[in-house]
Design an enzyme around this catalytic site. Sequence first.
Site, short mmCIF file in Angstrom:
data_model
loop_
_atom_site.label_atom_id
_atom_site.label_comp_id
_atom_site.label_asym_id
_atom_site.label_seq_id
_atom_site.Cartn_x
_atom_site.Cartn_y
_atom_site.Cartn_z
N GLU A 259 36.88 -116.91 -18.76
CA GLU A 259 37.01 -116.28 -20.08
C GLU A 259 36.42 -114.89 -19.93
OE1 GLU A 259 38.46 -117.53 -22.67
OE2 GLU A 259 38.68 -119.62 -22.13
N CYS A 293 34.10 -110.76 -27.23
CA CYS A 293 35.27 -110.50 -26.38
C CYS A 293 36.55 -110.39 -27.20
CB CYS A 293 35.40 -111.63 -25.37
SG CYS A 293 35.36 -113.23 -26.17
P1 NAP Z 1 28.52 -110.01 -17.29
O1 NAP Z 1 27.75 -108.82 -16.87
O2 NAP Z 1 29.75 -110.35 -16.57
O3 NAP Z 1 27.47 -111.21 -17.25
C1 NAP Z 1 27.85 -112.52 -17.62
C2 NAP Z 1 27.04 -113.52 -16.83
O4 NAP Z 1 27.29 -113.34 -15.45
C3 NAP Z 1 25.53 -113.38 -17.01
O5 NAP Z 1 24.96 -114.67 -16.98
C4 NAP Z 1 25.11 -112.59 -15.78
O6 NAP Z 1 23.78 -112.82 -15.39
C5 NAP Z 1 26.05 -113.18 -14.75
N1 NAP Z 1 26.29 -112.33 -13.59
C6 NAP Z 1 26.34 -110.99 -13.53
N2 NAP Z 1 26.62 -110.60 -12.26
C7 NAP Z 1 26.75 -111.72 -11.50
C8 NAP Z 1 27.03 -111.97 -10.12
N3 NAP Z 1 27.26 -110.99 -9.25
N4 NAP Z 1 27.08 -113.25 -9.71
C9 NAP Z 1 26.86 -114.27 -10.58
N5 NAP Z 1 26.59 -114.09 -11.89
C10 NAP Z 1 26.54 -112.83 -12.35
O7 NAP Z 1 28.96 -109.92 -18.80
P2 NAP Z 1 28.05 -109.60 -20.08
O8 NAP Z 1 27.87 -108.15 -20.16
O9 NAP Z 1 26.86 -110.46 -20.10
O10 NAP Z 1 29.00 -110.15 -21.24
C11 NAP Z 1 29.95 -109.37 -21.82
C12 NAP Z 1 31.32 -109.63 -21.25
O11 NAP Z 1 31.67 -111.00 -21.44
C13 NAP Z 1 32.38 -108.84 -21.95
O12 NAP Z 1 33.31 -108.33 -21.04
C14 NAP Z 1 33.05 -109.87 -22.86
O13 NAP Z 1 34.35 -109.55 -23.24
C15 NAP Z 1 32.96 -111.09 -22.03
N6 NAP Z 1 33.08 -112.30 -22.86
C16 NAP Z 1 34.24 -113.00 -22.80
C17 NAP Z 1 34.40 -114.12 -23.60
C18 NAP Z 1 35.69 -114.91 -23.56
O14 NAP Z 1 35.69 -116.03 -24.04
N7 NAP Z 1 36.76 -114.38 -22.99
C19 NAP Z 1 33.39 -114.51 -24.46
C20 NAP Z 1 32.21 -113.78 -24.49
C21 NAP Z 1 32.07 -112.66 -23.67
P3 NAP Z 1 22.59 -111.88 -15.91
O15 NAP Z 1 22.39 -112.22 -17.33
O16 NAP Z 1 21.42 -112.25 -15.08
O17 NAP Z 1 23.05 -110.47 -15.72
#
Ligand code: NAP
Length: 489
Positions: A259, A293
């Site tokens: 997602e 999102c």
């Molecule tokens: P993110 O930077 O991708 O982080 C999401 C999760 O991934 C966090 O737990 C983060 O950990 C972890 N993470 C980051 N880098 C990683 C790596 N290299 N390996 C493993 N895990 C890693 O996203 P965000 O900024 O938190 O969230 C916003 C994004 O989520 C937006 O793009 C939004 O559209 C999307 N989103 C999508 C949905 C959907 O249902 N489609 C719903 C909600 C949000 P840390 O916290 O430690 O950084």
Amino acid sequence: MKADKFGLHDPQLMKNFSYINGSWHSSESQIAVTNPANGEVIAEVSNASIAETQLAVKAAKYALTMWSAKSANERAGLMKKWFDLMIAHQDDLGLILTLEQGKPLAEAKGEIAYGAAYIEWFAEEGKRVYGDTIPAPSGDKRIIVIKQPVGVVASITPWNFPNAMIARKAAAALAAGCTFVVRPATQTPLSALAMAELAERAGIPAGVFNVVVGDDARGMGKVLTQHPDVSKFTFTGSTAVGQTLISQCATTVKKVSMELGGNAPFIVFDDADIDAAVQGAIVSKYRNAGQTCVCTNRIFVQKDVIDEFTEKFTAAVSALTIGDGLTEGVNIGPMITTEAVDNVDKLVKDSIAAGATLALGGQRDAAGDTFYQPTILTNVSHDMPIANNEIFGPVSPIISFDNEEQVIAMANDTEYGLAAYFYSRDIGRVWRVAEGLEYGIVGINEGAVSNASAPFGGVKQSGSGREGSKYGLDDYLEIKYLCMGGLTK
Ligand code: NAP
């Protein structure tokens, strides 16, 4: 029970340790969880790492035999207790969520009810995992299809919905008979741990639902995506991180659902009910300070009605109150970090430099470093960076269009395909546009689209798989084909 310093009725819901195999694990180092509204430390949580993540996978693997052998009715009974406890503690869970994530308290309580609804819904749907019998090509054979749990499910979730993004995955996994390990976002582990406390109270057996909190995202992510005992990996977060995690899953050919990010168009046609469109745009844009999102990212308005829409929309956005999510009457809380504010401010400034007009807001708010004013930009063109990036903040760019074909082309001109919205009262147009939009979810005269009985998910680089609905269970089930032969006398 006596309220604690935060006003929690049940302070035991505020947990500081990872929850692995039914027990709470401390680690040597700590992560400080802060309130984004004021930077104050809410809690120090044990900082788990690779070893604890491996332990959680091992526990989930061990518990799988027992959990998958339970009847769907037994699993549903335990999940229903979990749902009941989440609803009974909705106020406390909402408070914890606002403290660590920032969204207004009413929205946070709404997220608890929304997340819990998935647990209730999938508990029931787990009873309807039907198989098939298929006519065989010869009389001496029978073909039967059964569905079985995928196995251990590992997940990584984001900070913007610290309860619901976990509930949506765990509910389907547990209902299907899978066991579950989640690594929540470092900024918001408390909601996940409170869910674990309630899972334990509900009687969900040790090892079935595990939460590992740690700031080594890469290291822990490698375990969850590459461990041979994990059969399925599910992620909610940005497209960039999702791409990395998909490639890591390839090494053990895991089932994957993603997602990811969005760039939602919100289209207002000249035959629309403009007042309804304004309300829909407020709901889909400014919830969670624009950090969802499915948030509207680009507002397209047909040129005959753009003045009327902009005037009414600006009046409605001006009425939104910004402040600490715990303050009564606040609609827009803080953004998650000051860096998030910087990113949004840069997009706004770059758009103005490129020719957009600032109609409202456009700056940091006096409420604090993490607050950004609800903002409207007009005279935006489709090629500006703000129309091509996920804004993830309380900013609405308004773009004018001439006709249906042109706006469908602009709406689809993005690598994303999660949610889209449009307002029209012409039945022919409604079908043409709904079918023409390359998105997984389309809101038609509706700005709030997500619920447990509907399939949530994207196309293109917004991901794969669906959460919620009967389709959501399929992602956690394997199909097994049984061929029975030798049936002739
Ligand atoms: P993110 O930077 O991708 O982080 C999401 C999760 O991934 C966090 O737990 C983060 O950990 C972890 N993470 C980051 N880098 C990683 C790596 N290299 N390996 C493993 N895990 C890693 O996203 P965000 O900024 O938190 O969230 C916003 C994004 O989520 C937006 O793009 C939004 O559209 C999307 N989103 C999508 C949905 C959907 O249902 N489609 C719903 C909600 C949000 P840390 O916290 O430690 O950084």
